[in-house]
Design a protein around this motif. Sequence first.
Motif, short mmCIF file in Angstrom:
data_model
loop_
_atom_site.label_atom_id
_atom_site.label_comp_id
_atom_site.label_asym_id
_atom_site.label_seq_id
_atom_site.Cartn_x
_atom_site.Cartn_y
_atom_site.Cartn_z
N LYS A 23 43.16 42.19 60.34
CA LYS A 23 43.17 40.96 61.20
C LYS A 23 41.90 40.04 60.51
O LYS A 23 41.95 38.70 60.78
CB LYS A 23 42.46 41.44 62.37
CG LYS A 23 43.73 41.88 63.34
CD LYS A 23 42.96 42.30 64.70
CE LYS A 23 44.21 42.66 65.73
NZ LYS A 23 43.65 43.01 67.07
N ILE A 24 41.13 40.57 59.89
CA ILE A 24 39.88 39.61 59.24
C ILE A 24 39.80 39.47 57.67
O ILE A 24 39.09 38.83 57.21
CB ILE A 24 38.55 39.91 59.85
CG1 ILE A 24 38.13 41.39 59.55
CG2 ILE A 24 38.57 39.99 61.44
CD1 ILE A 24 36.90 41.97 59.85
N SER A 25 40.51 40.26 57.15
CA SER A 25 40.73 40.32 55.67
C SER A 25 41.28 38.97 54.97
O SER A 25 42.23 38.58 55.50
CB SER A 25 41.43 41.77 54.88
OG SER A 25 41.58 41.62 53.89
N ASN A 26 40.58 38.84 54.11
CA ASN A 26 41.00 37.62 53.23
C ASN A 26 41.19 37.92 51.69
O ASN A 26 41.20 37.19 50.99
CB ASN A 26 40.09 36.31 53.41
CG ASN A 26 38.64 36.70 52.73
OD1 ASN A 26 38.48 37.78 52.29
ND2 ASN A 26 37.88 35.70 52.45
N GLU A 27 41.27 39.18 51.36
CA GLU A 27 41.44 39.93 50.23
C GLU A 27 42.81 39.48 49.64
O GLU A 27 43.90 39.15 50.39
CB GLU A 27 41.27 41.29 50.25
CG GLU A 27 42.27 41.97 50.85
CD GLU A 27 42.08 43.47 51.06
OE1 GLU A 27 40.99 43.77 50.66
OE2 GLU A 27 42.73 44.16 51.81
N SER A 28 43.05 39.54 48.27
CA SER A 28 44.05 39.49 47.70
C SER A 28 43.94 40.50 46.31
O SER A 28 43.09 40.69 45.96
CB SER A 28 44.27 37.88 46.94
OG SER A 28 43.23 37.80 45.93
N SER A 29 45.23 40.91 46.30
CA SER A 29 45.35 41.92 44.96
C SER A 29 46.44 41.64 44.13
O SER A 29 47.45 41.45 44.45
CB SER A 29 45.32 43.27 45.68
OG SER A 29 45.54 44.36 44.77
N LEU A 30 46.21 41.83 42.97
CA LEU A 30 47.06 41.52 41.85
C LEU A 30 48.07 42.79 41.81
O LEU A 30 49.13 42.72 41.20
CB LEU A 30 46.47 41.51 40.45
CG LEU A 30 45.50 40.11 40.60
CD1 LEU A 30 45.10 40.23 39.10
CD2 LEU A 30 46.46 38.90 40.69
N ASN A 31 47.49 43.89 42.24
CA ASN A 31 48.20 45.25 42.26
C ASN A 31 48.17 45.87 43.57
O ASN A 31 47.46 46.73 44.07
CB ASN A 31 47.34 46.21 41.19
CG ASN A 31 47.50 45.94 39.90
OD1 ASN A 31 48.61 45.64 39.11
ND2 ASN A 31 46.41 45.41 39.31
N PRO A 32 49.15 45.55 44.62
CA PRO A 32 48.99 45.88 46.08
C PRO A 32 49.57 47.22 45.97
O PRO A 32 50.32 47.91 44.91
CB PRO A 32 50.17 45.09 46.74
CG PRO A 32 51.08 44.55 45.56
CD PRO A 32 50.17 44.51 44.23
N GLY A 33 49.31 48.02 46.79
CA GLY A 33 49.77 49.48 47.14
C GLY A 33 48.58 50.47 46.60
O GLY A 33 47.56 50.14 45.86
N LEU A 34 48.75 51.71 46.69
CA LEU A 34 47.51 52.73 46.21
C LEU A 34 47.74 53.01 44.84
O LEU A 34 46.70 53.54 44.34
CB LEU A 34 47.97 53.89 47.25
CG LEU A 34 48.00 53.98 48.54
CD1 LEU A 34 48.09 55.32 49.05
CD2 LEU A 34 46.74 53.11 48.92
N GLY A 35 48.65 52.51 44.06
CA GLY A 35 48.39 52.86 42.80
C GLY A 35 47.68 51.61 41.80
O GLY A 35 47.40 51.91 40.47
N GLY A 36 47.49 50.52 42.45
CA GLY A 36 46.46 49.62 41.67
C GLY A 36 45.47 49.39 42.21
O GLY A 36 44.86 50.15 43.19
N SER A 37 44.49 48.81 41.65
CA SER A 37 43.15 48.65 41.91
C SER A 37 43.01 47.79 43.40
O SER A 37 43.78 47.03 43.70
CB SER A 37 42.34 47.68 41.08
OG SER A 37 42.76 46.51 40.84
N SER A 38 41.96 47.86 44.08
CA SER A 38 41.63 47.31 45.43
C SER A 38 40.25 47.32 45.85
O SER A 38 39.76 48.28 46.05
CB SER A 38 42.67 48.10 46.66
OG SER A 38 41.88 49.56 46.72
N VAL A 39 39.90 45.94 46.03
CA VAL A 39 38.33 45.85 46.37
C VAL A 39 38.65 44.92 47.57
O VAL A 39 38.99 43.78 47.56
CB VAL A 39 37.59 45.34 45.27
CG1 VAL A 39 36.19 45.04 45.59
CG2 VAL A 39 37.64 46.22 44.03
N SER A 40 37.89 45.72 48.74
CA SER A 40 38.15 44.76 49.91
C SER A 40 36.93 44.21 50.12
O SER A 40 35.72 44.55 49.72
CB SER A 40 38.40 45.52 51.14
OG SER A 40 39.79 46.45 50.99
N SER A 41 36.88 42.89 50.82
CA SER A 41 35.72 42.35 51.55
C SER A 41 35.92 41.69 52.67
O SER A 41 37.06 41.11 53.09
CB SER A 41 35.45 41.22 50.49
OG SER A 41 36.40 40.33 50.39
#
Length: 234
Positions: free
Chosen positions: A71-89
């Motif tokens: 609801k409040i995330s404004n993140e974007s990821s080049l590799n969605p899903g658990l197999g790619g990197s993910s840094v949330s803010s």
Amino acid sequence: MNKNLFWLIALLFTLSFGFMSCAEDTTVEDPYANWDDRNVRYLDSIADVARANEIPELNEVEKWVIKCNYKISNESSLNPGLGGSSVSSNPFETPPSVNDSVYMKVLEVGEGDGNSPLFTDTVSVYYRGKLINGTVFDQNYSGDLNTEVHVPTHFALQAKQSDGVFGDGLIVGWITALQYMKEGDRVELYIPSALGYGTQGQSSIPANSVLKFDLKLEKVIHPDGLESYSLKVD
């Protein structure tokens, strides 16, 4: 009175008194003592472990994914899903509050190009939910998960919201996690109470409880229309 009988009665009286004293002195530990504080400390420790192992290059044994409340995330990821990197803010806090994210320890990664559910989809999942003291409060399989024997449950991600809980029982923490999972993914999911049942609790779940799930996304079911958002599949 027979002397031996007298001593027998005296002995039994002494033993009975001793047993009663032991019973009075024995206290049963409350499994929910200091519950709020224990849950706060537990979540802090999980967040520390997840942050330390979020970058897979640093640890080949264990990988964690952290995802901010959708609801409040404004993140974007080049590799969605658990197999790619993910840094949330969290755009509203620096650093992010531990209560604004879910923490997923990756157990299995689905093969191929599996689907990730959209907010309008229905998901087919296996799950077991526990409290931090190990108490199981809900599950749809017993023992070790066997997908050839156990039957998954189907939930719609989009449903009418009431006090943070969705119509099909889905909580914000589940919806957040599932939208970043692909078919076949299995995680050990940790949900802060703020993204679970909060201060109200629910049935066998006390208020302010961190929720721990073994969650496997088996299948994503796309709706044919508005009427099938809550699709139940036999």
